[in-house]
Design a protein around this motif. Sequence first.
Motif, mmCIF file in Angstrom:
data_model
loop_
_atom_site.group_PDB
_atom_site.id
_atom_site.type_symbol
_atom_site.label_atom_id
_atom_site.label_comp_id
_atom_site.label_asym_id
_atom_site.label_seq_id
_atom_site.Cartn_x
_atom_site.Cartn_y
_atom_site.Cartn_z
ATOM 1 N N MET A 255 41.645 35.472 46.294
ATOM 2 C CA MET A 255 42.279 35.548 44.992
ATOM 3 C C MET A 255 41.689 36.686 44.161
ATOM 4 O O MET A 255 42.415 37.358 43.466
ATOM 5 N N LEU A 256 40.379 36.863 44.238
ATOM 6 C CA LEU A 256 39.769 37.946 43.470
ATOM 7 C C LEU A 256 40.296 39.307 43.904
ATOM 8 O O LEU A 256 40.452 40.208 43.081
ATOM 9 N N HIS A 257 40.589 39.444 45.170
ATOM 10 C CA HIS A 257 41.081 40.723 45.677
ATOM 11 C C HIS A 257 42.466 41.047 45.127
ATOM 12 O O HIS A 257 42.861 42.210 45.085
ATOM 13 N N TRP A 258 43.194 40.048 44.712
ATOM 14 C CA TRP A 258 44.523 40.283 44.137
ATOM 15 C C TRP A 258 44.431 41.133 42.879
ATOM 16 O O TRP A 258 45.410 41.758 42.479
ATOM 17 N N SER A 259 43.267 41.170 42.258
ATOM 18 C CA SER A 259 43.116 41.978 41.041
ATOM 19 C C SER A 259 43.376 43.460 41.333
ATOM 20 O O SER A 259 43.706 44.216 40.422
ATOM 21 N N VAL A 260 43.265 43.858 42.591
ATOM 22 C CA VAL A 260 43.530 45.253 42.966
ATOM 23 C C VAL A 260 45.012 45.587 42.783
ATOM 24 O O VAL A 260 45.358 46.697 42.391
ATOM 25 N N ALA A 261 45.879 44.629 43.046
ATOM 26 C CA ALA A 261 47.326 44.879 43.010
ATOM 27 C C ALA A 261 47.997 44.309 41.760
ATOM 28 O O ALA A 261 49.214 44.324 41.659
ATOM 29 N N THR A 262 47.221 43.838 40.825
ATOM 30 C CA THR A 262 47.762 43.266 39.593
ATOM 31 C C THR A 262 47.066 43.899 38.394
ATOM 32 O O THR A 262 46.061 44.592 38.553
ATOM 33 N N PRO A 263 47.572 43.642 37.212
ATOM 34 C CA PRO A 263 46.922 44.215 36.030
ATOM 35 C C PRO A 263 45.664 43.455 35.584
ATOM 36 O O PRO A 263 45.142 43.708 34.504
ATOM 37 N N VAL A 264 45.144 42.558 36.404
ATOM 38 C CA VAL A 264 43.938 41.815 36.048
ATOM 39 C C VAL A 264 42.731 42.747 36.146
ATOM 40 O O VAL A 264 42.501 43.379 37.178
ATOM 41 N N ASP A 265 41.989 42.844 35.064
ATOM 42 C CA ASP A 265 40.812 43.715 35.000
ATOM 43 C C ASP A 265 39.556 42.854 35.049
ATOM 44 O O ASP A 265 39.188 42.211 34.064
ATOM 45 N N LEU A 266 38.901 42.833 36.209
ATOM 46 C CA LEU A 266 37.725 41.982 36.369
ATOM 47 C C LEU A 266 36.537 42.435 35.536
ATOM 48 O O LEU A 266 35.590 41.667 35.350
ATOM 49 N N THR A 267 36.563 43.655 35.009
ATOM 50 C CA THR A 267 35.434 44.115 34.202
ATOM 51 C C THR A 267 35.305 43.316 32.908
ATOM 52 O O THR A 267 34.253 43.347 32.278
ATOM 53 N N LYS A 268 36.334 42.601 32.545
ATOM 54 C CA LYS A 268 36.255 41.733 31.367
ATOM 55 C C LYS A 268 35.309 40.565 31.619
ATOM 56 O O LYS A 268 34.849 39.928 30.678
ATOM 57 N N TRP A 269 35.048 40.281 32.884
ATOM 58 C CA TRP A 269 34.178 39.186 33.283
ATOM 59 C C TRP A 269 33.074 39.759 34.177
ATOM 60 O O TRP A 269 33.193 39.750 35.413
ATOM 61 N N PRO A 270 32.010 40.272 33.590
ATOM 62 C CA PRO A 270 30.966 40.961 34.362
ATOM 63 C C PRO A 270 30.362 40.126 35.492
ATOM 64 O O PRO A 270 30.108 40.653 36.578
ATOM 65 N N ALA A 271 30.128 38.862 35.260
ATOM 66 C CA ALA A 271 29.544 38.019 36.311
ATOM 67 C C ALA A 271 30.505 37.891 37.488
ATOM 68 O O ALA A 271 30.091 37.958 38.651
ATOM 69 N N LEU A 272 31.773 37.717 37.200
ATOM 70 C CA LEU A 272 32.776 37.594 38.255
ATOM 71 C C LEU A 272 32.940 38.922 39.002
ATOM 72 O O LEU A 272 33.035 38.950 40.230
ATOM 73 N N SER A 273 32.922 40.011 38.267
ATOM 74 C CA SER A 273 33.027 41.334 38.877
ATOM 75 C C SER A 273 31.830 41.598 39.789
ATOM 76 O O SER A 273 31.988 42.114 40.904
ATOM 77 N N ALA A 274 30.638 41.234 39.350
ATOM 78 C CA ALA A 274 29.432 41.419 40.164
ATOM 79 C C ALA A 274 29.489 40.542 41.414
ATOM 80 O O ALA A 274 29.114 40.985 42.507
#
Length: 52
Positions: free
Chosen positions: A1-20
């Motif tokens: 599911m996290l990898h879907w952020s590559v193909a969607t407008p979801v910006d994981l940088t808003k959640w630093p712990a999740l991005s890390a």
Amino acid sequence: MLHWSVATPVDLTKWPALSAYFSRLRERPAIAKALGEERVLYMEELTRHKAA
């Protein structure tokens, strides 16, 4: 599911712990292999959609 952020407008940088966490996951050999295989399938799907 996290990898879907590559193909969607979801910006994981808003959640630093999740991005890390996702960055650490991508470093694991089995995960890197799975993501590479998934990317090939995703690109094939994009090609099919463009042809339709």
